[in-house]
Design an enzyme around this catalytic site. Sequence first.
Site, mmCIF file in Angstrom:
data_model
loop_
_atom_site.group_PDB
_atom_site.id
_atom_site.type_symbol
_atom_site.label_atom_id
_atom_site.label_comp_id
_atom_site.label_asym_id
_atom_site.label_seq_id
_atom_site.Cartn_x
_atom_site.Cartn_y
_atom_site.Cartn_z
ATOM 1 N N GLY A 116 -5.567 0.491 -4.915
ATOM 2 C CA GLY A 116 -6.273 -0.560 -5.640
ATOM 3 C C GLY A 116 -6.316 -0.292 -7.130
ATOM 4 O O GLY A 116 -6.017 -1.165 -7.951
ATOM 5 N N GLY B 103 -5.654 5.411 -3.666
ATOM 6 C CA GLY B 103 -5.561 4.973 -5.058
ATOM 7 C C GLY B 103 -4.715 3.730 -5.269
ATOM 8 O O GLY B 103 -4.344 3.415 -6.404
ATOM 9 N N THR C 252 -4.325 1.690 -8.846
ATOM 10 C CA THR C 252 -2.961 1.611 -9.384
ATOM 11 C C THR C 252 -2.529 0.163 -9.532
ATOM 12 O O THR C 252 -1.927 -0.222 -10.544
ATOM 13 C CB THR C 252 -1.984 2.367 -8.466
ATOM 14 N N HIS D 9 0.832 -1.209 0.000
ATOM 15 C CA HIS D 9 0.000 0.000 0.000
ATOM 16 C C HIS D 9 0.867 1.260 0.000
ATOM 17 O O HIS D 9 0.849 2.050 0.948
ATOM 18 C CB HIS D 9 -0.926 -0.025 1.223
#
Length: 233
Positions: A164, A162, A166, A157
């Site tokens: 997910g 953003g 990406t 992460h």
Amino acid sequence: MNNLNKLLTEEYFQDLLVRMAHNSTAIEGNTLTQAETISILLHKVIPKTMNEREYYEVKNYEKTFNYIFNNKDEFSIEKIKKFHYLIMDNIRDDNGKFKKSNNSIIGATFETTPAYQIPYVLKEWLDNYNYRIKIAKTNTEKLEIILKSHIDFERIHPFSDGNGRTGRIIMIEQCIQENLDFFVIPVNDKWKYINFLQNENGKDFAKWCIELQKIENERIKNFYNNFKENHDR
């Protein structure tokens, strides 16, 4: 894409763009319908009064999509940051930059990588992916490596928001780089997808994505047949 490359049409790429934008943003909670997504991306018409963030979440896929399919540079950390920069444009001021503070995933049973470790951990993630993909012997093995890297990316992460979107763009990039069939994660199967991520279930994730690839290949053939029929008249 192997022998399907010659079947790719402009109409199919428009269809892929719309479905990528709709499904990937809907997984994250965007409420725009696929019809509204078509209106924004293909007809350049805003169909109703809408939340500005939801509009840009969809609209940003157009330039991100074009970048994915037109930029042939090797897969790299800088390219990942570029994906995030494009997909989060007009949404966050820190687009394209790694998170500065620690974050968490709602409902997750694990902690994401601390902010100060991101540059080192992501480089290690990329080096491991590159090594494994280089020695892979079959397309199925390559797909499993791509999906395992996606699971690991989401657990790292690296961005404040953003991750997910990406991460799913990265999977398309990896499929292009390795000449593999495309697939789109459908929002209707959001919880199946999330369970694969949460449980780190790469094998079943791969079996499912192989089925999604078959569905995608049928769409490619259908668009090609329609194109050929219209041009043979």
